[in-house]
Design a protein around this motif. Structure first.
Motif, mmCIF file in Angstrom:
data_model
loop_
_atom_site.group_PDB
_atom_site.id
_atom_site.type_symbol
_atom_site.label_atom_id
_atom_site.label_comp_id
_atom_site.label_asym_id
_atom_site.label_seq_id
_atom_site.Cartn_x
_atom_site.Cartn_y
_atom_site.Cartn_z
ATOM 1 N N GLY A 51 0.832 -1.195 0.000
ATOM 2 C CA GLY A 51 0.000 0.000 0.000
ATOM 3 C C GLY A 51 0.867 1.244 0.000
ATOM 4 N N ARG A 52 0.231 2.405 0.020
ATOM 5 C CA ARG A 52 0.973 3.668 0.088
ATOM 6 C C ARG A 52 1.584 3.796 1.476
ATOM 7 N N LEU A 53 2.589 4.646 1.573
ATOM 8 C CA LEU A 53 3.220 5.008 2.832
ATOM 9 C C LEU A 53 3.654 3.770 3.631
ATOM 10 N N ASP A 54 4.210 2.795 2.897
ATOM 11 C CA ASP A 54 4.748 1.566 3.508
ATOM 12 C C ASP A 54 3.717 0.707 4.228
ATOM 13 N N ARG A 55 2.459 0.902 3.893
ATOM 14 C CA ARG A 55 1.438 0.060 4.512
ATOM 15 C C ARG A 55 1.316 -1.210 3.673
ATOM 16 N N SER A 56 0.585 -2.209 4.203
ATOM 17 C CA SER A 56 0.369 -3.383 3.354
ATOM 18 C C SER A 56 -1.066 -3.343 2.830
ATOM 19 N N TRP A 57 -1.304 -4.074 1.747
ATOM 20 C CA TRP A 57 -2.638 -4.080 1.136
ATOM 21 C C TRP A 57 -3.164 -5.504 1.200
ATOM 22 N N PHE A 58 -4.177 -5.708 2.030
ATOM 23 C CA PHE A 58 -4.780 -7.022 2.234
ATOM 24 C C PHE A 58 -5.400 -7.468 0.911
ATOM 25 N N SER A 59 -4.943 -8.627 0.382
ATOM 26 C CA SER A 59 -5.326 -9.000 -0.996
ATOM 27 C C SER A 59 -5.868 -10.428 -1.050
ATOM 28 N N ASN A 60 -7.057 -10.607 -0.495
ATOM 29 C CA ASN A 60 -7.656 -11.946 -0.484
ATOM 30 C C ASN A 60 -8.435 -12.218 -1.773
ATOM 31 N N LYS A 61 -8.837 -13.475 -1.950
ATOM 32 C CA LYS A 61 -9.490 -13.885 -3.196
ATOM 33 C C LYS A 61 -10.794 -13.112 -3.427
ATOM 34 N N GLY A 62 -11.042 -12.792 -4.688
ATOM 35 C CA GLY A 62 -12.286 -12.079 -5.019
ATOM 36 C C GLY A 62 -12.052 -10.628 -5.378
ATOM 37 N N GLY A 63 -10.860 -10.118 -5.023
ATOM 38 C CA GLY A 63 -10.534 -8.724 -5.362
ATOM 39 C C GLY A 63 -9.838 -8.666 -6.717
ATOM 40 N N LEU A 64 -9.628 -7.457 -7.187
ATOM 41 C CA LEU A 64 -8.900 -7.271 -8.446
ATOM 42 C C LEU A 64 -7.600 -6.527 -8.119
ATOM 43 N N TYR A 65 -6.490 -7.228 -8.303
ATOM 44 C CA TYR A 65 -5.177 -6.675 -7.958
ATOM 45 C C TYR A 65 -4.329 -6.698 -9.214
ATOM 46 N N PHE A 66 -3.960 -5.527 -9.686
ATOM 47 C CA PHE A 66 -3.168 -5.515 -10.919
ATOM 48 C C PHE A 66 -2.257 -4.298 -10.994
ATOM 49 N N SER A 67 -1.251 -4.430 -11.858
ATOM 50 C CA SER A 67 -0.281 -3.338 -12.036
ATOM 51 C C SER A 67 -0.043 -3.112 -13.515
ATOM 52 N N VAL A 68 -0.063 -1.859 -13.885
ATOM 53 C CA VAL A 68 0.157 -1.465 -15.281
ATOM 54 C C VAL A 68 1.604 -0.983 -15.388
ATOM 55 N N LEU A 69 2.366 -1.617 -16.256
ATOM 56 C CA LEU A 69 3.773 -1.227 -16.482
ATOM 57 C C LEU A 69 3.847 -0.455 -17.793
ATOM 58 N N MET A 70 4.320 0.781 -17.715
ATOM 59 C CA MET A 70 4.352 1.633 -18.909
ATOM 60 C C MET A 70 5.622 2.453 -18.987
ATOM 61 N N ASP A 71 5.923 2.883 -20.186
ATOM 62 C CA ASP A 71 6.998 3.831 -20.389
ATOM 63 C C ASP A 71 6.501 5.207 -19.944
ATOM 64 N N ILE A 72 7.305 5.948 -19.231
ATOM 65 C CA ILE A 72 6.874 7.267 -18.750
ATOM 66 C C ILE A 72 6.468 8.169 -19.926
ATOM 67 N N SER A 127 15.259 4.666 -15.481
ATOM 68 C CA SER A 127 15.008 3.710 -16.581
ATOM 69 C C SER A 127 13.769 4.089 -17.377
ATOM 70 N N GLY A 128 13.075 5.147 -16.960
ATOM 71 C CA GLY A 128 11.988 5.711 -17.768
ATOM 72 C C GLY A 128 10.687 4.932 -17.755
ATOM 73 N N TYR A 129 10.401 4.230 -16.642
ATOM 74 C CA TYR A 129 9.116 3.538 -16.621
ATOM 75 C C TYR A 129 8.373 3.757 -15.308
ATOM 76 N N LEU A 130 7.108 3.397 -15.301
ATOM 77 C CA LEU A 130 6.300 3.505 -14.080
ATOM 78 C C LEU A 130 5.414 2.280 -13.936
ATOM 79 N N VAL A 131 5.005 2.054 -12.681
ATOM 80 C CA VAL A 131 4.083 0.963 -12.370
ATOM 81 C C VAL A 131 2.890 1.580 -11.638
ATOM 82 N N LEU A 132 1.731 1.401 -12.218
ATOM 83 C CA LEU A 132 0.496 1.909 -11.610
ATOM 84 C C LEU A 132 -0.229 0.698 -11.018
ATOM 85 N N GLY A 133 -0.190 0.583 -9.698
ATOM 86 C CA GLY A 133 -0.767 -0.592 -9.035
ATOM 87 C C GLY A 133 -2.150 -0.273 -8.491
#
Ligand code: BTN
Length: 241
Positions: A51-72, A127-133
């Motif tokens: 999660g943000r600010l060093d928190r954790s993000w509880f990610s149990n089944k049924g949720g949608l968890y994804f990250s978009v990897l893109m060039d800046i 390296s010119g990229y970002l991850v949008l989680g």
């Protein structure tokens, strides 16, 4: 007569799916280091969701968890990314529910003051990229410890949803939003902002700033602290009455 040349961003994403992963953000970030771009990493469960600010993000089944990897460079103005992500989430949710979803600056999506979605953006500028989680509570049960502050689409609608359909709709909307003009994007974001004109406490490291939000721009949140307006581009924002 001068000819206006606008560059059109065309990004096609490859989806990489897992049943379980430590964190889609961590995985996508590592792919980025290997020079990969335009990937969406999705997992049914995350064992170490971040999660943000060093928190954790509880990610149990049924949720949608994804990250978009893109060039800046495909995002254009880097400051846009949180606006792009949260606006696209709200517009996606509106396709599945007619309830009112709002954005708490910078990028939490809320329903009746309860969080349904959290976004963690991570950059590798050299390296010119970002991850949008993006973590979106769909059919997953909300941990009893955060029941007061969190909700899911299933809880709101009393229905089970197809998580893959929601991801596909998000990709469609996000890809369209990548192409819209910066000013229009901001305008649309502000339409869903719950933070605009609110009295807030903004916690930045050890410091708390209190005041009224008078505007939100790509520079950050504009807070009238009494005598003048200050602009902050980070912090934990708490809405006051
Ligand atoms: C927040 O603190 O509000 C941000 C939460 C972001 C969670 C998502 S879930 C998918 C992606 N992978 C992670 O480890 N975190 C983000």
């Amino acid at each position: 007569m001068s000819l206006k040349i606008t560059s059109v961003v065309r990004v096609d994403f490859e989806i990489i799916s897992y049943k379980t992963i430590n964190s889609t953000n961590l995985y996508a970030y590592d792919l980025g280091k290997l020079g990969k771009r335009n990937k969406i990493v999705v997992s049914e469960i995350q064992t170490h969701g971040k999660g943000r600010l060093d928190r954790s993000w509880f990610s149990n089944k049924g949720g949608l968890y994804f990250s978009v990897l893109m060039d800046i460079k495909d995002v254009g103005k880097l400051e846009k990314i949180n606006f792009l992500g949260s606006l696209s989430v709200v517009e996606t949710l509106k396709e599945f529910s007619d309830k009112k979803f709002e954005i708490k600056w910078p990028n939490d999506v809320l329903f009746e003051n309860k969080k349904i979605c959290g976004i963690l953006t991570e950059l590798n500028v050299s390296s010119g990229y970002l991850v949008l989680g993006i973590g979106l509570n769909i059919n997953n049960t909300i941990d009893s410890e955060i029941k007061e502050i969190g909700t899911s689409l299933k809880e709101i609608e009393n229905l089970e949803f197809n998580v893959d359909l929601i991801l596909n709709k998000f990709i469609e909307i996000f890809t369209k939003n990548l192409k819209i003009d910066d000013e229009l994007l901001l305008e649309r974001y502000k339409k869903y902002s719950k933070t605009m004109f609110k009295n807030v406490n903004l916690i930045i490291l050890e410091k708390t700033v209190t005041g009224k939000v008078v505007d939100i721009s790509y520079n950050g949140i504009h807070i009238n602290t009494g005598n003048y307006v200050e602009v902050f581009n980070a912090g934990d924002c708490i809405h006051l009455r």
